[in-house]
Design an enzyme around this catalytic site. Sequence first.
Site, mmCIF file in Angstrom:
data_model
loop_
_atom_site.group_PDB
_atom_site.id
_atom_site.type_symbol
_atom_site.label_atom_id
_atom_site.label_comp_id
_atom_site.label_asym_id
_atom_site.label_seq_id
_atom_site.Cartn_x
_atom_site.Cartn_y
_atom_site.Cartn_z
ATOM 1 N N CYS A 278 0.869 -1.179 0.000
ATOM 2 C CA CYS A 278 0.000 0.000 0.000
ATOM 3 C C CYS A 278 0.904 1.228 0.000
ATOM 4 O O CYS A 278 2.037 1.155 -0.470
ATOM 5 C CB CYS A 278 -0.981 -0.024 1.180
ATOM 6 N N ARG B 122 -3.472 -0.614 5.400
ATOM 7 C CA ARG B 122 -4.000 -1.693 4.564
ATOM 8 C C ARG B 122 -3.061 -2.875 4.404
ATOM 9 O O ARG B 122 -3.463 -4.027 4.643
ATOM 10 C CB ARG B 122 -4.361 -1.156 3.168
ATOM 11 N N ASP C 131 -8.179 3.733 1.367
ATOM 12 C CA ASP C 131 -7.237 3.935 2.466
ATOM 13 C C ASP C 131 -7.978 4.519 3.668
ATOM 14 O O ASP C 131 -8.514 5.625 3.600
ATOM 15 C CB ASP C 131 -6.139 4.898 2.008
#
Length: 156
Positions: A9, A15, A122
């Site tokens: 990420c 994440r 996100d």
Amino acid sequence: MTRAILFVCTGNICRSPMAEALFNARARRMNEETLFFAESAGTWSLENNPASGNAVIAMAQRGIDLSKHRGRTITRQMVESADVIIAMTRDHRDAMLSEFPDQRAKIHLMSELKDRVFDVGDPYGGTLIEYESCARQLEQLIDAGYDKIKTWITKT
């Protein structure tokens, strides 16, 4: 031989560490932790920072301890060592394809685990509810695509 999956990420504090932890928990449940092991990194990592507080809480609610995680930036060595690389967004995937074009065959998008193309949002800076939603989505993708990841490994 243990096969490595690398989740990617941006900052490597939300994440991708959650995906790493969820995948490793799934591998343990399947008694395949000696066959498959996930790690994570960020394209623009918050180097050595801990996982965000809400990510730690979201994983703790699933019985997973994320408190020891520290952010790290993706390197060529990580990319070359990984058997499969799974990006959270098209931008992450495209950045890696641009920087590591020779590794194209092993770079995939997280949503491809459900045969779709979308970005995993996100939750950084968001509420615990947003982190829970992201964790649920990651968990569903990993559960649906666990066998697909194994297939991707055999194609690299």
